[in-house]
Design an enzyme around this catalytic site. Structure first.
Site, PDB file in Angstrom:
ATOM      1  N   SER A   1       0.860  -1.175   0.000  1.00 27.17           N
ATOM      2  CA  SER A   1       0.000   0.000   0.000  1.00 27.17           C
ATOM      3  C   SER A   1       0.899   1.228   0.000  1.00 27.17           C
ATOM      4  CB  SER A   1      -0.880  -0.028   1.259  1.00 27.17           C
ATOM      5  OG  SER A   1      -1.539   1.202   1.430  1.00 27.17           O
TER       6      SER A   1
ATOM      7  N   LYS B   1      -1.300  -1.008  -4.268  1.00 29.13           N
ATOM      8  CA  LYS B   1      -2.449  -0.187  -3.866  1.00 29.13           C
ATOM      9  C   LYS B   1      -1.990   1.258  -3.764  1.00 29.13           C
ATOM     10  CE  LYS B   1      -4.672   0.289   0.633  1.00 29.13           C
ATOM     11  NZ  LYS B   1      -5.342  -0.454   1.730  1.00 29.13           N
TER      12      LYS B   1
ATOM     13  N   LYS C   1      -3.027   5.184  -2.645  1.00 30.48           N
ATOM     14  CA  LYS C   1      -3.975   6.025  -1.910  1.00 30.48           C
ATOM     15  C   LYS C   1      -4.405   7.153  -2.849  1.00 30.48           C
ATOM     16  CE  LYS C   1      -3.814   4.057   2.162  1.00 30.48           C
ATOM     17  NZ  LYS C   1      -4.981   3.561   2.895  1.00 30.48           N
TER      18      LYS C   1
ATOM     19  N   ASP D   1      -7.304   3.220  -2.788  1.00 28.84           N
ATOM     20  CA  ASP D   1      -7.969   3.340  -1.485  1.00 28.84           C
ATOM     21  C   ASP D   1      -8.191   4.824  -1.200  1.00 28.84           C
ATOM     22  OD1 ASP D   1      -8.879   3.187   1.110  1.00 28.84           O
ATOM     23  OD2 ASP D   1      -7.105   2.176   1.931  1.00 28.84           O
TER      24      ASP D   1
ATOM     25  N   GLU E   1     -11.242   0.928  -2.746  1.00 26.21           N
ATOM     26  CA  GLU E   1     -11.474   0.701  -1.313  1.00 26.21           C
ATOM     27  C   GLU E   1     -12.052   1.958  -0.665  1.00 26.21           C
ATOM     28  OE1 GLU E   1      -7.898  -0.758   0.522  1.00 26.21           O
ATOM     29  OE2 GLU E   1      -8.696  -0.566   2.546  1.00 26.21           O
TER      30      GLU E   1
ATOM     31  N   ASP F   1     -13.657  -0.991   3.949  1.00 24.12           N
ATOM     32  CA  ASP F   1     -12.676  -1.044   5.029  1.00 24.12           C
ATOM     33  C   ASP F   1     -13.305  -0.394   6.272  1.00 24.12           C
ATOM     34  OD1 ASP F   1     -10.551  -0.633   6.798  1.00 24.12           O
ATOM     35  OD2 ASP F   1      -9.223   0.343   5.378  1.00 24.12           O
TER      36      ASP F   1
ATOM     37  N   LYS G   1      -9.514  -6.418   8.709  1.00 22.28           N
ATOM     38  CA  LYS G   1      -8.430  -5.874   9.530  1.00 22.28           C
ATOM     39  C   LYS G   1      -8.654  -6.318  10.960  1.00 22.28           C
ATOM     40  CE  LYS G   1      -6.994  -1.616   7.414  1.00 22.28           C
ATOM     41  NZ  LYS G   1      -7.127  -0.167   7.329  1.00 22.28           N
TER      42      LYS G   1
ATOM     43  N   GLY H   1      -4.022  -3.737   6.698  1.00 20.34           N
ATOM     44  CA  GLY H   1      -3.053  -3.525   7.765  1.00 20.34           C
ATOM     45  C   GLY H   1      -3.128  -2.122   8.321  1.00 20.34           C
TER      46      GLY H   1
HETATM   47  O1  OSB Z   1      -6.858   2.340   4.904  1.00 19.73           O
HETATM   48  O2  OSB Z   1      -5.873   0.509   4.686  1.00 19.73           O
HETATM   49  C1  OSB Z   1      -5.888   1.649   5.141  1.00 19.73           C
HETATM   50  C2  OSB Z   1      -2.573   2.423   6.856  1.00 19.73           C
HETATM   51  C3  OSB Z   1      -3.009   3.175   7.933  1.00 19.73           C
HETATM   52  C4  OSB Z   1      -4.343   3.450   8.042  1.00 19.73           C
HETATM   53  C5  OSB Z   1      -5.260   2.967   7.106  1.00 19.73           C
HETATM   54  C6  OSB Z   1      -4.821   2.204   6.046  1.00 19.73           C
HETATM   55  C7  OSB Z   1      -3.452   1.961   5.903  1.00 19.73           C
HETATM   56  C8  OSB Z   1      -2.874   1.250   4.766  1.00 19.73           C
HETATM   57  C9  OSB Z   1      -1.529   0.600   4.942  1.00 19.73           C
HETATM   58  O3  OSB Z   1      -3.390   1.210   3.683  1.00 19.73           O
HETATM   59  C10 OSB Z   1      -1.648  -0.827   5.291  1.00 19.73           C
HETATM   60  C11 OSB Z   1      -0.317  -1.438   5.693  1.00 19.73           C
HETATM   61  O4  OSB Z   1       0.588  -1.496   4.859  1.00 19.73           O
HETATM   62  O5  OSB Z   1      -0.195  -1.865   6.858  1.00 19.73           O
HETATM   63 MG    MG Z   2      -8.156   1.186   3.678  1.00 16.26          MG
END
Ligand code: OSB
Ligand code: MG
Length: 368
Positions: free
Chosen positions: A135, A161, A163, A188, A213, A238, A262, A290
């Site tokens: 991510s 992924k 953001k 996401d 997402e 999520d 999660k 995560g």
């Molecule tokens: O939305 O999935 C999410 C990290 C912190 C808060 C929210 C998210 C995330 C990630 C990273 O997308 C996930 C990871 O690599 O642990």
């Molecule tokens: Mg997310």
């Protein structure tokens, strides 16, 4: 079994690179490690809460309060043999799922050790290795983003992924898709859009994304259902899913076609497994999200991903994607985009107490 002591440690780690989403920006983390003592065994858990209430309402400080003043007193000296009995001790506590997940995880570790099994076996996992993606945060500079994608594809990760946020979406995704026509790609939004953005989100249908997402509000499943009817790309939920009941309602409403599981957001491995089991029965794909977990929470994620329904590579990457040095030995490694599920008893990765101590910024023990 009986828990006779619990220690809490806030451990501060620096991220190897600043991580920005539509809802927050961070360069370090402070996760609470939960050390549970029962019947001569020691189990470890992790609260992977952010420091600020921008992903969800919980923070490291609220987790500390709920653990110390409610969850820990409810389980101390109470006999238990399974996780249902443990979670029952604090069933009156509403939400506060990140706090619950930390304590619950340590109890799974105890149970695995007491029954001399690896955690994944206690959970009922079957996979020997899990598929791993990355991510990536929002980057101001596209060349820097390309550099990161190149690096992680070279390392073998199987899914990227990105953001996104309003104004940092269609153009970026188009550029990435043009440069990498064949990769498994998804985005996401961390709840940054509303239904009024439907025309913009529909443009994302052109890029053959695995999923979008959490495009809409953190507490919504109704508007997501309306949006999903307008999009070809599957929506993955999520933030909106906090329990197996939330998941059931979202599937009934058709609010999305995929669920991100999660452990923290669901309050622990027991509820995470329930969501998995529901989705598996219904033929809904799931993957493991995560919260930048340290090695302890990451080990729990690896064990969870060994369940048969985790058919899509998730956000559980190797430790080195996040930290210069993790707090477990060995660090968790992704090789060719896969992480081996450890076969040793318990979490399968040893907390390094010396390193944990070095990075601890606050300590509490029921033994004091
Ligand atoms: O939305 O999935 C999410 C990290 C912190 C808060 C929210 C998210 C995330 C990630 C990273 O997308 C996930 C990871 O690599 O642990
Ligand atoms: Mg997310």
């Amino acid at each position: 079994m009986k828990i006779d002591r619990v220690d809490l440690l806030i451990v501060r780690l620096q991220l190897v690179r600043t991580f920005e989403t539509s809802s927050s920006r961070k360069d370090h983390l402070e996760h609470i490690l939960v050390k549970v003592f029962a019947d001569g065994l020691v189990g470890w858990g992790e609260c992977a809460s952010p420091l600020d209430p921008y992903y969800c309402e919980e923070t490291t400080e609220t987790c500390w309060h709920i653990l110390k003043d409610f969850l820990i007193p409810s389980v101390l000296d109470r006999p238990w043999t399974n996780l249902e009995e443990i979670t029952n001790c604090y069933r009156k506590v509403k939400r506060n799922n990140f706090a619950k997940a930390g304590l619950e995880m340590a109890c799974w570790d105890i149970l695995a050790q007491a029954t001399r099994q690896p955690l994944h076996s206690v959970l009922g996992g079957t996979r020997q290795e899990i598929l791993s993606g990355v991510s990536l945060g929002i980057e101001q500079d596209t060349d820097r983003l390309f550099g990161l994608i190149d690096q992680f594809l070279d390392e073998g990760y199987r899914r990227i992924k990105l953001k996104i946020a309003p104004g940092k979406d269609v153009a970026v995704v188009r550029k990435v898709r043009e440069r990498y026509p064949d990769i498994l790609l998804m985005v996401d939004a961390n709840s940054a859009y509303t239904l009024a953005d439907t025309p913009r989100l529909k443009q994302l249908d052109d890029f053959d994304l695995l999923m979008i997402e959490q495009p809409l509000a953190h507490d919504d499943i109704v508007d997501h259902a309306k949006l999903q009817r307008e999009l070809r790309t599957p929506i993955c939920l999520d933030e909106s899913i906090h329990s197996v009941q939330d998941a059931r309602k979202a599937l009934e409403l058709k609010s999305g076609r995929i669920i991100n599981i999660k452990v923290s957001r669901l309050g622990g491995l027991l509820e995470a497994k329930r969501v998995h089991d529901l989705c598996y029965r219904e033929g809904i794909p799931v993957w493991c999200g995560g919260m930048h977990e340290y090695g302890i929470g990451r080990a729990a994620n690896v064990a969870l991903c060994s369940l048969p329904g985790f058919s899509i590579s998730g956000d559980v990457s190797g430790s080195d994607k996040y930290y210069a040095q993790d707090i477990v030995d060995p660090p968790i490694r992704a090789i060719n985009g896969a992480i081996q599920v450890p076969q040793s008893i318990g979490l399968g990765f040893m907390p390094n107490e010396k390193r944990i101590k070095e990075f601890t910024v606050r300590f509490f023990s029921t033994a004091q």
